[in-house]
Design an enzyme around this catalytic site. Structure first.
Site, PDB file in Angstrom:
ATOM      1  N   LYS A  53       0.843  -1.201   0.000  1.00 10.43           N
ATOM      2  CA  LYS A  53       0.000   0.000   0.000  1.00 10.43           C
ATOM      3  C   LYS A  53       0.875   1.247   0.000  1.00 10.43           C
ATOM      4  CE  LYS A  53      -3.773  -2.512   2.109  1.00 10.43           C
ATOM      5  NZ  LYS A  53      -4.453  -2.978   3.331  1.00 10.43           N
ATOM      6  N   GLN A  97      -4.867  -1.849   9.635  1.00 10.37           N
ATOM      7  CA  GLN A  97      -4.764  -3.148   8.975  1.00 10.37           C
ATOM      8  C   GLN A  97      -5.349  -4.245   9.878  1.00 10.37           C
ATOM      9  OE1 GLN A  97      -3.435  -3.646   5.779  1.00 10.37           O
ATOM     10  NE2 GLN A  97      -4.153  -5.745   6.010  1.00 10.37           N
ATOM     11  N   ASP A 120     -11.177   2.244   3.999  1.00 10.63           N
ATOM     12  CA  ASP A 120     -11.526   0.820   3.850  1.00 10.63           C
ATOM     13  C   ASP A 120     -13.048   0.639   3.726  1.00 10.63           C
ATOM     14  OD1 ASP A 120      -9.419  -0.932   3.613  1.00 10.63           O
ATOM     15  OD2 ASP A 120      -9.115  -1.198   5.770  1.00 10.63           O
TER      16      ASP A 120
END
Ligand code: NDP
Length: 293
Positions: A53, A97, A120
């Protein structure tokens, strides 16, 4: 029939081209989109995802911040970090994460993320907005699947989409997106899962079959209608002594057999995989654009 391949690398390159222009436009207005990723602990798979990322952000000319916290981090400490990121105007979007260490309540952490920075799209408020058809962000993997369909010129309106799997990150949002009004959607949607008794009967009525269950080669040719579009989200590592690494990745679909029956199919690897990070980047750019107005 041998199916045409839908390749995530090709579709994502097209989207990255568009994102680069949007990033340039933001920079011309004095704003460099900034994405932060918080990694708690040392899970090797998570470390790889987080690194990728960061690399993609830099490749696109975005500002990337990686915050690594030890696995002993308490929930309170993580929530303090989340509050800090919420308050930092240079961070337009961020994600924590997953999975988190067992002693941390993932839901509490997601709830604490400012929805306007939730790239997200896991915050309940963003999930709700997607469901009512007024999204700020779209969840990356299902959004990637939708882009693959749209950019391959596949008609979705009025077609029967069967989603196999009902997770919060793939199956459920996928179904919610395809049933919306508008381009790339307007589908008739059925969701099947591990408690569905007549699963094969239903999958073989799908015009578009999206599979996300995490079971290697579960979908066999007899479960697929002739000419169907088959999107395989599954990523499974199986032992293969003939492979240099001793193992390789396969999807949830028996690719070799199903490609002879489908009209379009995504391979694994090289199919949906590259789309997820691409759509995350799209959400990060969108987060910065919302700030500029
Ligand atoms: P989850 O494990 O969270 O969910 C799996 C779903 O599949 C559940 O709804 C489960 O049903 C259903 N399921 C499991 N076994 C069966 C079965 N035998 N028959 C019917 N349904 C079944 O997985 P995810 O959604 O997170 O991921 C699915 C796959 O997609 C994995 O291989 C994952 O690695 C991959 N993935 C790939 C991504 C990418 O970028 N390419 C991104 C995200 C995931 P029930 O709810 O009844 O238990």
């Amino acid at each position: 029939m041998t199916a045409k391949l839908i390749l995530g690398k090709e579709v994502s390159e097209e989207i990255y081209g568009e994102l680069r222009q949007r990033i340039e436009a933001l920079k011309a207005r004095g704003v460099t989109p900034g994405l932060a990723v918080v990694l708690v602990g040392d899970d090797p798979a998570s470390q790889v995802y987080v690194r990728k990322k960061g690399e993609m952000c830099e490749e696109l000319g975005m500002r990337s911040t990686t915050i690594v916290m030890p696995k002993e981090t308490t929930q309170e400490e993580l929530l303090r970090k989340v509050a800090e990121l919420n308050a930092d105007p240079s961070i337009h979007g961020y994600l924590v994460q997953l999975p988190l260490p067992d002693h941390i309540d993932e839901e509490a952490v997601i709830d604490a993320i400012d929805p306007s920075k939730d790239v997200d799209c896991f915050h309940p408020s963003n999930v709700g907005r997607m469901l009512i058809g007024d999204p700020d962000f779209l969840p990356a993997t299902p959004a990637g699947v939708q882009q693959m369909l749209v950019r391959s010129g596949i008609e979705t309106a009025g077609r029967h989409v069967v989603v196999v799997g009902r997770s919060n990150i793939v199956g459920k949002p996928m179904a919610a997106m395809m049933v919306q009004r508008g381009a790339g959607a307007d589908s008739t949607v059925t969701v099947v899962h591990s408690k569905t008794p007549n699963l094969a009967e239903i999958t073989s009525t799908a015009d578009i079959l999206v599979v996300a269950i995490g079971k290697p080669r579960f979908i066999t040719a007899d479960m697929v209608k002739e000419g169907a579009v088959v999107i395989d989200v599954g990523t499974n590592r199986i032992q293969d002594p003939t492979h240099p690494k001793g193992s390789r990745l396969v999807g949830d679909v028996d690719f070799d057999a199903v490609k002879e029956k489908a009209s379009y199919i995504t391979p694994v690897p090289g199919g949906v995989g590259p789309m997820t990070i691409c759509m995350l980047m799209a959400n990060a750019v969108r987060a910065a654009e919302r700030v500029v107005g």
